[in-house]
Design a protein around this motif. Structure first.
Motif, PDB file in Angstrom:
ATOM      1  N   ILE A  31       0.842  -1.199   0.000  1.00 13.04           N
ATOM      2  CA  ILE A  31       0.000   0.000   0.000  1.00 13.04           C
ATOM      3  C   ILE A  31       0.878   1.249   0.000  1.00 13.04           C
ATOM      4  CG2 ILE A  31      -1.693   1.327   1.339  1.00 13.04           C
ATOM      5  CD1 ILE A  31      -2.790  -1.326   2.360  1.00 13.04           C
ATOM      6  N   TRP A  32       1.998   1.188   0.729  1.00 14.07           N
ATOM      7  CA  TRP A  32       2.891   2.344   0.817  1.00 14.07           C
ATOM      8  C   TRP A  32       3.823   2.419  -0.387  1.00 14.07           C
ATOM      9  CZ3 TRP A  32       0.798  -0.020   4.961  1.00 14.07           C
ATOM     10  CH2 TRP A  32       0.195   0.811   5.913  1.00 14.07           C
ATOM     11  N   SER A  33       4.462   1.310  -0.735  1.00 12.15           N
ATOM     12  CA  SER A  33       5.327   1.335  -1.909  1.00 12.15           C
ATOM     13  C   SER A  33       5.753  -0.068  -2.268  1.00 12.15           C
ATOM     14  CB  SER A  33       6.563   2.210  -1.662  1.00 12.15           C
ATOM     15  OG  SER A  33       7.502   1.545  -0.833  1.00 12.15           O
ATOM     16  N   LEU A  34       6.023  -0.264  -3.553  1.00 16.09           N
ATOM     17  CA  LEU A  34       6.531  -1.542  -4.039  1.00 16.09           C
ATOM     18  C   LEU A  34       7.925  -1.801  -3.465  1.00 16.09           C
ATOM     19  CD1 LEU A  34       6.129  -3.924  -6.041  1.00 16.09           C
ATOM     20  CD2 LEU A  34       7.204  -2.498  -7.786  1.00 16.09           C
ATOM     21  N   ASP A  35       8.708  -0.754  -3.301  1.00 14.16           N
ATOM     22  CA  ASP A  35      10.066  -0.902  -2.770  1.00 14.16           C
ATOM     23  C   ASP A  35      10.052  -1.382  -1.324  1.00 14.16           C
ATOM     24  OD1 ASP A  35      13.025  -0.419  -2.965  1.00 14.16           O
ATOM     25  OD2 ASP A  35      12.552   0.989  -1.349  1.00 14.16           O
ATOM     26  N   LEU A  36       9.155  -0.822  -0.519  1.00 15.90           N
ATOM     27  CA  LEU A  36       9.066  -1.239   0.885  1.00 15.90           C
ATOM     28  C   LEU A  36       8.656  -2.703   0.990  1.00 15.90           C
ATOM     29  CD1 LEU A  36       9.115  -0.543   3.894  1.00 15.90           C
ATOM     30  CD2 LEU A  36       6.746   0.228   3.689  1.00 15.90           C
ATOM     31  N   ALA A  37       7.661  -3.094   0.214  1.00 11.17           N
ATOM     32  CA  ALA A  37       7.240  -4.497   0.218  1.00 11.17           C
ATOM     33  C   ALA A  37       8.370  -5.402  -0.260  1.00 11.17           C
ATOM     34  CB  ALA A  37       6.008  -4.677  -0.666  1.00 11.17           C
ATOM     35  N   GLY A  38       9.139  -4.913  -1.245  1.00 13.79           N
ATOM     36  CA  GLY A  38      10.255  -5.703  -1.752  1.00 13.79           C
ATOM     37  C   GLY A  38      11.336  -5.918  -0.717  1.00 13.79           C
ATOM     38  N   ARG A  39      11.648  -4.876   0.061  1.00 12.12           N
ATOM     39  CA  ARG A  39      12.663  -5.024   1.115  1.00 12.12           C
ATOM     40  C   ARG A  39      12.190  -5.992   2.193  1.00 12.12           C
ATOM     41  NH1 ARG A  39      13.237   0.715   0.601  1.00 12.12           N
ATOM     42  NH2 ARG A  39      12.164   1.038   2.589  1.00 12.12           N
TER      43      ARG A  39
END
Length: 249
Positions: A31-39
């Motif tokens: 929901i916040w960012s694809l990058d955050l979910a990826g990390r």
């Protein structure tokens, strides 16, 4: 022995519920960012693909499924409360959804070098038309685990007081997870300058992966049907023996 097996079932179920919880939270971070979910996914892979994590996760899954087969075999009557039917449906339907996803990620990674990240996974789901499956993937297992935990802890005063919070968590976490996945899908589509195409490694080994999916699914269904059929035969033989004993008396 019965008490010990129930404890094994509870502990293995808690391990699987923790895995589902972390997976749902991981999706929700999208929901916040694809990058955050990826990390977060990188951390999750380090945890569950380590030797202790692999042994714990797959050991718990194998133990929990084995005990479920034992329960199906040992059940004398199938007149169950609605809650038990829902829990049974949710638990048994999860592998039907999970097998495809597991083969396309963990097995493809172990056998063919496919390295999953959210961008590759989302593209694979979009191009295969199974993004709806992903949205429905974890909800049955989450429902099954939460119901099982509640049935085990409902007699404790603290659990009863926390019931509204637990119900909110039961409902909201899958909703947030689905919203996170949809947001990640939108982000992947937005950043793609060319038409989406699945990972070449998945394409190259598509036939082999389809065979794996089919074989694992058939094995799963065969074990379920065998446990149920064996239990029904045993019940029939027991009833027959009781009737003969009654006649002889």
């Amino acid at each position: 022995m019965h008490t010990l097996l129930r404890r094994f079932q509870f502990v293995s179920g808690v391990v699987l519920l923790i895995y589902l919880f972390l997976h749902l939270v991981n999706h929700a971070l999208g929901i916040w960012s694809l990058d955050l979910a990826g990390r977060a996914l990188v951390l999750a892979l380090r945890l569950w693909r380590s030797v202790p994590g692999t042994v714990l996760l797959y050991g718990a899954a194998l133990l929990h499924f084995s005990l479920a087969l034992r329960t199906i075999y040992g059940r004398r009557y199938w007149t169950l409360p609605l809650t038990e039917w829902v829990r049974l449906w949710a638990g048994l339907s999860l592998p039907l959804l999970l097998i495809r996803h597991a083969v396309s990620t963990r097995l493809a990674s172990s056998l063919y070098g496919f390295e999953p990240n959210y961008e590759r996974i989302v593209i694979s789901l979009i191009t295969s038309g199974t993004q709806g499956l992903q949205l429905a993937l974890l909800a049955p297992g989450w429902l099954h685990g939460c119901l099982g935990l509640w049935l085990r802890l409902r007699h404790h005063a603290m659990a009863r007081r926390a019931k509204p919070v637990l119900v909110a968590l039961l409902v909201l976490l899958p909703v947030l997870s689905a919203a996170g996945f949809i947001r990640m899908k939108q982000a992947v589509v937005a950043i793609s300058a060319v038409p989406l195409r699945p990972d070449p490694k998945l394409v190259a080994h598509q036939v082999a992966l389809d065979v794996w999916r089919h074989d694992i699914l058939m094995l799963y269904l065969s074990l379920l049907m065998s446990a149920f059929a064996a239990g029904q035969i045993r019940n029939w033989l027991e009833r027959r023996r009781i009737r003969k004993a009654a006649v002889n008396v």
